[in-house]
Design an enzyme around this catalytic site. Structure first.
Site, PDB file in Angstrom:
ATOM      1  N   GLY A   1     -74.827 -41.850 -14.794  1.00 56.36           N
ATOM      2  CA  GLY A   1     -74.379 -40.502 -15.149  1.00 56.36           C
ATOM      3  C   GLY A   1     -73.762 -39.876 -13.904  1.00 56.36           C
TER       4      GLY A   1
ATOM      5  N   GLY B   1     -72.229 -36.964 -13.852  1.00 57.06           N
ATOM      6  CA  GLY B   1     -72.020 -35.540 -14.132  1.00 57.06           C
ATOM      7  C   GLY B   1     -72.605 -34.680 -13.025  1.00 57.06           C
TER       8      GLY B   1
ATOM      9  N   ASN C   1     -80.209 -37.612 -26.684  1.00 55.46           N
ATOM     10  CA  ASN C   1     -80.474 -38.242 -25.394  1.00 55.46           C
ATOM     11  C   ASN C   1     -81.311 -39.510 -25.522  1.00 55.46           C
ATOM     12  OD1 ASN C   1     -78.865 -36.440 -24.114  1.00 55.46           O
ATOM     13  ND2 ASN C   1     -80.494 -35.274 -23.116  1.00 55.46           N
TER      14      ASN C   1
ATOM     15  N   VAL D   1     -84.279 -38.582 -15.024  1.00 56.77           N
ATOM     16  CA  VAL D   1     -83.995 -37.149 -14.883  1.00 56.77           C
ATOM     17  C   VAL D   1     -83.574 -36.554 -16.233  1.00 56.77           C
ATOM     18  CG1 VAL D   1     -82.719 -35.396 -13.577  1.00 56.77           C
ATOM     19  CG2 VAL D   1     -83.160 -37.597 -12.528  1.00 56.77           C
TER      20      VAL D   1
ATOM     21  N   HIS E   1     -92.370 -31.057 -18.125  1.00 54.15           N
ATOM     22  CA  HIS E   1     -91.227 -30.299 -17.607  1.00 54.15           C
ATOM     23  C   HIS E   1     -90.641 -29.486 -18.757  1.00 54.15           C
ATOM     24  CE1 HIS E   1     -87.902 -29.256 -15.121  1.00 54.15           C
ATOM     25  NE2 HIS E   1     -87.023 -29.976 -15.777  1.00 54.15           N
TER      26      HIS E   1
HETATM   27  N1  APR Z   1     -74.000 -44.044 -20.137  1.00 55.65           N
HETATM   28  C1  APR Z   1     -73.628 -43.537 -18.933  1.00 55.65           C
HETATM   29  N2  APR Z   1     -73.301 -42.249 -18.754  1.00 55.65           N
HETATM   30  C2  APR Z   1     -73.349 -41.447 -19.816  1.00 55.65           C
HETATM   31  C3  APR Z   1     -73.756 -41.908 -21.102  1.00 55.65           C
HETATM   32  C4  APR Z   1     -74.084 -43.274 -21.231  1.00 55.65           C
HETATM   33  N3  APR Z   1     -74.456 -43.782 -22.387  1.00 55.65           N
HETATM   34  N4  APR Z   1     -73.710 -40.857 -21.954  1.00 55.65           N
HETATM   35  C5  APR Z   1     -73.325 -39.777 -21.244  1.00 55.65           C
HETATM   36  N5  APR Z   1     -73.103 -40.136 -19.958  1.00 55.65           N
HETATM   37  C6  APR Z   1     -72.644 -39.296 -18.845  1.00 55.65           C
HETATM   38  C7  APR Z   1     -71.572 -38.305 -19.241  1.00 55.65           C
HETATM   39  O1  APR Z   1     -70.310 -38.925 -19.308  1.00 55.65           O
HETATM   40  C8  APR Z   1     -71.677 -37.270 -18.121  1.00 55.65           C
HETATM   41  O2  APR Z   1     -70.796 -37.560 -17.053  1.00 55.65           O
HETATM   42  O3  APR Z   1     -73.719 -38.464 -18.386  1.00 55.65           O
HETATM   43  C9  APR Z   1     -73.134 -37.381 -17.641  1.00 55.65           C
HETATM   44  C10 APR Z   1     -73.937 -36.128 -17.876  1.00 55.65           C
HETATM   45  O4  APR Z   1     -73.421 -35.153 -17.035  1.00 55.65           O
HETATM   46  P1  APR Z   1     -73.402 -33.590 -17.397  1.00 55.65           P
HETATM   47  O5  APR Z   1     -72.870 -33.399 -18.759  1.00 55.65           O
HETATM   48  O6  APR Z   1     -72.751 -32.893 -16.238  1.00 55.65           O
HETATM   49  O7  APR Z   1     -74.969 -33.205 -17.468  1.00 55.65           O
HETATM   50  P2  APR Z   1     -75.921 -32.876 -16.228  1.00 55.65           P
HETATM   51  O8  APR Z   1     -75.927 -31.427 -15.962  1.00 55.65           O
HETATM   52  O9  APR Z   1     -75.638 -33.818 -15.131  1.00 55.65           O
HETATM   53  O10 APR Z   1     -77.348 -33.222 -16.869  1.00 55.65           O
HETATM   54  C11 APR Z   1     -77.711 -34.557 -17.165  1.00 55.65           C
HETATM   55  O11 APR Z   1     -80.009 -34.250 -16.561  1.00 55.65           O
HETATM   56  O12 APR Z   1     -81.298 -32.413 -15.947  1.00 55.65           O
HETATM   57  C12 APR Z   1     -80.900 -33.249 -17.003  1.00 55.65           C
HETATM   58  O13 APR Z   1     -81.012 -31.792 -18.935  1.00 55.65           O
HETATM   59  C13 APR Z   1     -80.152 -32.515 -18.088  1.00 55.65           C
HETATM   60  O14 APR Z   1     -80.300 -34.254 -19.748  1.00 55.65           O
HETATM   61  C14 APR Z   1     -79.451 -33.646 -18.789  1.00 55.65           C
HETATM   62  C15 APR Z   1     -79.145 -34.609 -17.644  1.00 55.65           C
END
Ligand code: APR
Length: 312
Positions: free
Chosen positions: A12, A14, A98, A121, A178
């Site tokens: 991830g 993000g 998720n 996380v 959490h």
């Molecule tokens: N495989 C890899 N990456 C993925 C997948 C997957 N199957 N599905 C989604 N992603 C990536 C998305 O492309 C994105 O870049 O996960 C990333 C999530 O990033 P954000 O949308 O910015 O979310 P973020 O704020 O980083 O939170 C991620 O952490 O704290 C927790 O509640 C929060 O569940 C959430 C996670």
């Protein structure tokens, strides 16, 4: 000098994942691989971070990918992939979406990094950590969740503000899930060894406990889009560092309980010793009756969700 022999993958790219990778790069723990379903997103951020090394004086390899083969031989895999909360949502509202992502990521880790320690996380944290352990089949000690460090850091910040002292001198303790059922423990919270009850009134401490429990929600509301990431990403990096460097840090983490604190077959936040093998020891604090009741209440809440929603 970066520790060239260690490797950490962050799934991830993000907000949380990129923050975690950046902190890891700055702390020079080893090679960092950032994986996302959007390849360019991961590659672009990795390149940006690599160039930041010239400014902040870190070296080492930071790469982006969408291919699980690139996480091979990782010592630690931090999982941040998944949807964040939006205003009005609880963390538990994210379960269905998720859980599917965690299933997919777990298969990739099982196949390509079978000897790694996994730091979760993705929210709802305690449930997704349980789910990840089931998907990978790893020993329970090798799957651990990040939450207690973040929740304790939030409490630390509020205490430091109220006392008018440095964050560095506050040791706060938050246990439990959490989410809304987390259990801040003022009795185990000190300011450089001074019980917090000698520095703040009962009312002030109670207000801090409440603000800590809803600390993530306060940020979600302010942001209006997405959820917190600087503190969560940094907290995950500190866990990864403790494992990579076998630091044996004592940190509250979401960990598997089999009898400790009177709970069984559940992941929930309690203090543990974190080293190269993941959770090396669960520390059982002496809790007052009310504190234990709150912790077990938090556990029961998640146990219900595990069976009703995830079918465990
Ligand atoms: N495989 C890899 N990456 C993925 C997948 C997957 N199957 N599905 C989604 N992603 C990536 C998305 O492309 C994105 O870049 O996960 C990333 C999530 O990033 P954000 O949308 O910015 O979310 P973020 O704020 O980083 O939170 C991620 O952490 O704290 C927790 O509640 C929060 O569940 C959430 C996670």
């Amino acid at each position: 000098m970066t520790n060239g022999s260690k490797k950490v993958a962050v799934i991830g790219a993000g907000n949380v994942g990129a923050t975690c990778a950046f902190v890891l790069a700055e702390r020079k723990v080893g090679q960092v691989v950032l994986l996302d379903i959007y390849e360019g997103f991961a590659k672009g951020k990795a390149l940006d971070m690599s160039q930041g090394g010239g400014v902040l004086n870190y070296d080492g390899r930071i790469t982006g990918t969408k291919d699980y083969a690139d996480i091979a031989n990782s010592d630690v895999v931090v999982v941040t992939s998944g949807f964040p909360r939006q205003p009005g949502m609880t963390r538990e509202d994210l379960i269905g979406k998720n859980a599917d992502i965690v299933s997919q990521v777990g298969e990739g880790i099982k196949q390509h990094a079978p000897n790694s320690v996994v730091v979760m996380v993705t929210n709802p944290l305690d449930l997704m950590t349980y789910h990840m352990q089931r998907v990978t089949g790893f020993e329970h000690s090798r799957v651990v969740g990040q939450a207690g460090i973040l929740d304790s850091a939030r409490m630390t910040h509020f205490i430091a503000q109220s006392v008018g002292c440095s964050n560095e001198d506050v040791q706060a303790m938050v246990l439990g899930g959490h989410g809304d059922t987390m259990v801040p423990l003022p009795r185990y919270t000190t300011v450089n060894g001074i019980p917090v009850s000698q520095l703040l009134s009962d009312e002030e401490i109670e207000a801090i406990c409440q603000r800590t429990a809803s600390g993530g929600g306060e940020i979600v509301k302010l942001l209006e889009k997405g959820s917190a990431f600087y503190a969560p990403g940094s907290a995950a990096a500190i866990m990864a560092e403790a494992i990579l460097e076998d630091r044996k840090r004592v940190l509250p983490c979401s960990t598997y309980l089999s009898g400790e604190y009177g709970m069984d077959d559940i992941y929930i936040g309690v203090p543990v010793v974190l080293g190269k093998d993941g959770v090396e020891r669960v520390i059982e604090l002496e809790l007052a009756e009310k504190e234990l009741e709150s912790l077990q209440g938090s556990g029961s809440f998640y146990k219900e969700q595990l069976s009703e929603i995830l079918g465990y």
